[in-house]
Design a protein around this motif. Structure first.
Motif, PDB file in Angstrom:
ATOM      1  N   LYS A   1       0.834  -1.205   0.000  1.00 39.88           N
ATOM      2  CA  LYS A   1       0.000   0.000   0.000  1.00 39.88           C
ATOM      3  C   LYS A   1       0.868   1.255   0.000  1.00 39.88           C
ATOM      4  N   GLN A   2       2.110   1.125   0.471  1.00 38.67           N
ATOM      5  CA  GLN A   2       3.009   2.281   0.553  1.00 38.67           C
ATOM      6  C   GLN A   2       4.347   2.053  -0.145  1.00 38.67           C
ATOM      7  N   SER A   3       4.533   0.905  -0.729  1.00 39.42           N
ATOM      8  CA  SER A   3       5.838   0.610  -1.327  1.00 39.42           C
ATOM      9  C   SER A   3       5.687  -0.290  -2.549  1.00 39.42           C
ATOM     10  N   ASN A   4       6.549  -0.066  -3.537  1.00 38.31           N
ATOM     11  CA  ASN A   4       6.561  -0.908  -4.735  1.00 38.31           C
ATOM     12  C   ASN A   4       7.645  -1.975  -4.684  1.00 38.31           C
ATOM     13  N   ILE A   5       8.336  -2.079  -3.557  1.00 33.48           N
ATOM     14  CA  ILE A   5       9.383  -3.092  -3.424  1.00 33.48           C
ATOM     15  C   ILE A   5       8.756  -4.483  -3.495  1.00 33.48           C
ATOM     16  N   ASN A   6       9.433  -5.383  -4.173  1.00 29.25           N
ATOM     17  CA  ASN A   6       8.943  -6.756  -4.293  1.00 29.25           C
ATOM     18  C   ASN A   6       8.892  -7.433  -2.920  1.00 29.25           C
ATOM     19  N   VAL A   7       7.755  -8.052  -2.608  1.00 30.06           N
ATOM     20  CA  VAL A   7       7.582  -8.750  -1.331  1.00 30.06           C
ATOM     21  C   VAL A   7       7.358 -10.229  -1.618  1.00 30.06           C
ATOM     22  N   GLU A   8       8.146 -11.068  -0.959  1.00 30.65           N
ATOM     23  CA  GLU A   8       8.084 -12.506  -1.227  1.00 30.65           C
ATOM     24  C   GLU A   8       7.943 -13.280   0.084  1.00 30.65           C
ATOM     25  N   ILE A   9       6.985 -14.197   0.125  1.00 31.32           N
ATOM     26  CA  ILE A   9       6.866 -15.096   1.276  1.00 31.32           C
ATOM     27  C   ILE A   9       7.870 -16.217   1.061  1.00 31.32           C
ATOM     28  N   LYS A  10       8.825 -16.334   1.973  1.00 31.41           N
ATOM     29  CA  LYS A  10       9.973 -17.200   1.721  1.00 31.41           C
ATOM     30  C   LYS A  10      10.076 -18.327   2.740  1.00 31.41           C
ATOM     31  N   ASP A  11      10.431 -19.485   2.261  1.00 26.71           N
ATOM     32  CA  ASP A  11      10.748 -20.629   3.119  1.00 26.71           C
ATOM     33  C   ASP A  11      12.180 -20.448   3.616  1.00 26.71           C
ATOM     34  N   ILE A  12      12.377 -20.495   4.913  1.00 32.24           N
ATOM     35  CA  ILE A  12      13.696 -20.240   5.487  1.00 32.24           C
ATOM     36  C   ILE A  12      14.741 -21.243   5.004  1.00 32.24           C
ATOM     37  N   ASN A  13      14.303 -22.402   4.551  1.00 38.36           N
ATOM     38  CA  ASN A  13      15.254 -23.441   4.132  1.00 38.36           C
ATOM     39  C   ASN A  13      15.691 -23.317   2.673  1.00 38.36           C
ATOM     40  N   THR A  14      15.126 -22.352   1.936  1.00 39.18           N
ATOM     41  CA  THR A  14      15.528 -22.174   0.535  1.00 39.18           C
ATOM     42  C   THR A  14      16.644 -21.142   0.438  1.00 39.18           C
ATOM     43  N   ASP A  15      17.374 -21.179  -0.664  1.00 35.70           N
ATOM     44  CA  ASP A  15      18.506 -20.270  -0.856  1.00 35.70           C
ATOM     45  C   ASP A  15      18.038 -18.848  -1.162  1.00 35.70           C
ATOM     46  N   PHE A  16      18.875 -17.882  -0.802  1.00 30.56           N
ATOM     47  CA  PHE A  16      18.641 -16.492  -1.161  1.00 30.56           C
ATOM     48  C   PHE A  16      19.250 -16.231  -2.538  1.00 30.56           C
ATOM     49  N   PRO A  17      18.714 -15.244  -3.281  1.00 29.38           N
ATOM     50  CA  PRO A  17      19.315 -14.902  -4.581  1.00 29.38           C
ATOM     51  C   PRO A  17      20.755 -14.434  -4.401  1.00 29.38           C
ATOM     52  N   SER A  18      21.539 -14.514  -5.455  1.00 29.46           N
ATOM     53  CA  SER A  18      22.933 -14.066  -5.390  1.00 29.46           C
ATOM     54  C   SER A  18      22.978 -12.551  -5.245  1.00 29.46           C
ATOM     55  N   LYS A  19      24.104 -12.040  -4.754  1.00 26.38           N
ATOM     56  CA  LYS A  19      24.259 -10.604  -4.532  1.00 26.38           C
ATOM     57  C   LYS A  19      24.289  -9.819  -5.843  1.00 26.38           C
ATOM     58  N   ILE A  20      24.438 -10.525  -6.954  1.00 18.97           N
ATOM     59  CA  ILE A  20      24.455  -9.853  -8.259  1.00 18.97           C
ATOM     60  C   ILE A  20      23.082  -9.262  -8.567  1.00 18.97           C
ATOM     61  N   ASP A  21      22.032  -9.901  -8.007  1.00 12.74           N
ATOM     62  CA  ASP A  21      20.661  -9.444  -8.232  1.00 12.74           C
ATOM     63  C   ASP A  21      20.468  -8.074  -7.575  1.00 12.74           C
ATOM     64  N   LYS A  22      20.191  -7.042  -8.380  1.00 15.38           N
ATOM     65  CA  LYS A  22      20.066  -5.676  -7.879  1.00 15.38           C
ATOM     66  C   LYS A  22      18.634  -5.325  -7.470  1.00 15.38           C
ATOM     67  N   GLU A  23      17.678  -6.204  -7.788  1.00 10.79           N
ATOM     68  CA  GLU A  23      16.286  -5.913  -7.440  1.00 10.79           C
ATOM     69  C   GLU A  23      16.108  -5.946  -5.922  1.00 10.79           C
ATOM     70  N   LYS A  24      15.328  -5.001  -5.413  1.00  5.22           N
ATOM     71  CA  LYS A  24      15.091  -4.968  -3.976  1.00  5.22           C
ATOM     72  C   LYS A  24      14.012  -5.982  -3.599  1.00  5.22           C
ATOM     73  N   ASN A  25      14.248  -6.670  -2.472  1.00  3.39           N
ATOM     74  CA  ASN A  25      13.316  -7.699  -2.028  1.00  3.39           C
ATOM     75  C   ASN A  25      13.105  -7.639  -0.519  1.00  3.39           C
ATOM     76  N   ILE A  26      11.855  -7.827  -0.125  1.00  4.75           N
ATOM     77  CA  ILE A  26      11.505  -7.997   1.286  1.00  4.75           C
ATOM     78  C   ILE A  26      11.041  -9.438   1.437  1.00  4.75           C
ATOM     79  N   TYR A  27      11.733 -10.202   2.284  1.00  3.65           N
ATOM     80  CA  TYR A  27      11.394 -11.610   2.477  1.00  3.65           C
ATOM     81  C   TYR A  27      10.619 -11.784   3.784  1.00  3.65           C
ATOM     82  N   ILE A  28       9.414 -12.330   3.671  1.00  3.55           N
ATOM     83  CA  ILE A  28       8.566 -12.561   4.844  1.00  3.55           C
ATOM     84  C   ILE A  28       8.624 -14.037   5.218  1.00  3.55           C
ATOM     85  N   PHE A  29       8.790 -14.299   6.521  1.00  2.00           N
ATOM     86  CA  PHE A  29       8.879 -15.676   6.998  1.00  2.00           C
ATOM     87  C   PHE A  29       7.708 -15.996   7.927  1.00  2.00           C
TER      88      PHE A  29
END
Length: 422
Positions: free
Chosen positions: A158-186
């Motif tokens: 409602k206040q941000s266009n940053i990508n929000v992803e519901i993430k499984d804690i046991n899965t890998d995070f994207p590499s640091k090369i990825d410049k897209e901003k992400n908020i990971y919800i657990f």
């Protein structure tokens, strides 16, 4: 040396979060002064908690405040930064997360919104309070910050266009090369989930920047090393002034219970405390003298800004009739209450207080010119024993956010006070 900086959007939340570290003997200071001197407040503290008082302001200004606070710290010398959010996601959630990420110049952040010990759980990105979807609880009717959605990505977006992803804690995070901003919800259903998330984030070097409430802050305490000695709590006076400025139904029920346990009580006049400068009004002196006598005659006195939810209707009617915003009206009420209570503290030499409601607490602390607050002990989740240090005085203050606690919580508070009295 500062090991962790926490940014909260209201004072009771700042204290509730700060005390998670204090109770583990980690030296902690809380301040609501946005003009703080970084070197001065960090001399003896491992953890600094800054209250930006930004829950009820515009999204743009809230974001600016978060970035401004972060600009005061050397990011290279501090290991952990934590953005504290309300456990029911009231306030400027999306804009403050944006400010947090921009202020730290980071592209990803982990968000752990659950607080299992206070019956806030998250499943499939949906926040539940007492097993009820957030949007179906009393928090959907909050007078200033109604939360009408339960799906956390929707609330953020409602206040941000940053990508929000519901993430499984046991899965890998994207590499640091990825410049897209992400908020990971657990998701988290219990403390075991919270502990597991903390451990994995730490092992993956992803715990340095995180978002959550006091629930996940307790997990962060495992990763802060310190040798601070615990401070003893000794109350030299058995007189207690209890101030309730919350109109949350939970707090109102707790006040009624307090009256049954021996607290003498009275309620401030609505038409007085809505004034912009109550202290200059004709009724102020008489009201102050009236309450001074009440306090003199009762060791336990409860001062309320309202005794029923009807005040909400009255407030709405007043704002519509007088073309004043609800934010300004509630600010007047908090400041008026603070002016009166400040005078009562000074003139009655009050050393012990209980305060329900963050806005009321801010109003009181501003009027006693409080410089900083030391969270000392957690009495119960959401209920914190603190020392408020001002220019001329230091007082013990027990704080509670409006929606927390069982109806009989005052019994736990009374027991704590009795156990620490001389």
């Amino acid at each position: 040396m500062i090991k962790l900086v926490i940014i909260a959007d209201d004072l009771t939340g700042a204290l509730d979060t700060g005390v998670q570290f204090s109770k583990k003997n980690i030296s902690t200071i809380v301040t609501a002064d946005l003009n703080f001197n970084t070197e001065e407040i960090s001399k003896d503290a491992d953890v600094i908690v800054i209250d930006t008082e930004s829950r009820h302001i515009s999204a743009v200004e809230a974001k600016k405040r978060v970035k401004s606070v972060l600009s005061k710290f050397d990011k290279k010398k501090i290991k952990f930064f934590y953005k504290k959010t309300d456990s029911t996601l009231r306030g400027n959630i999306g804009s403050e997360i944006e400010g947090f990420m921009e202020g730290l110049d980071i592209n990803e952040v982990s968000f752990i919104p659950a607080f299992p010990l206070s019956k806030r759980t998250v499943k499939d990105g949906i926040l539940y309070v007492n097993d009820v979807k957030l949007s179906e609880t009393q928090f959907a009717m909050d007078i200033l910050n109604p939360v009408t959605d339960s799906f956390i990505p929707n609330i953020i977006n409602k206040q941000s266009n940053i990508n929000v992803e519901i993430k499984d804690i046991n899965t890998d995070f994207p590499s640091k090369i990825d410049k897209e901003k992400n908020i990971y919800i657990f998701d988290s259903q219990n403390m075991e989930d919270m502990e597991n998330i903390g451990k994995i984030l730490y092992d993956k070097n992803k715990l340095n920047y995180a978002i959550g409430n006091a629930g996940f802050a307790e997990i962060l305490t495992h990763y802060i090393k310190t040798d601070t000695k615990k401070e003893d709590i000794i109350l030299e006076d058995n007189k207690v002034l209890f101030v309730c400025g919350s109109v949350n139904i939970t707090s109102l029920k707790q006040c009624k219970y307090a009256e049954k346990t021996g607290y003498c009580s009275d309620t401030l006049n609505f038409n007085d405390i809505i004034l912009e400068n109550y202290k200059s009004s004709d009724n102020y002196i008489n009201t102050k003298e009236y309450f001074k006598e009440k306090i003199n005659n009762n060791n336990k006195f409860l001062l309320k800004t309202s005794d029923s939810e009807d005040v909400i209707k009255k407030a709405i009617e007043y704002t519509e009739k007088n073309s004043i915003s609800m934010e300004n009206l509630t600010s007047n009420i908090a400041n008026s209450t603070g002016q009166l209570v400040s005078d009562l503290i000074k003139e009655q030499n009050i050393r012990n207080m209980i305060v329900f409601g963050g806005d009321t607490l801010i109003g009181i602390l501003k009027n006693i010119e409080c410089q900083y607050i030391i969270p000392v002990s957690e009495i119960f989740p959401g209920v914190v024993f603190t020392k408020a240090v001002g220019k001329e005085t230091a007082i013990n203050v027990i704080t509670k956010a409006g929606g927390f606690g069982e109806e009989n919580i005052i019994e736990r508070i009374n027991e704590f006070l009795e156990n620490h009295s001389i």
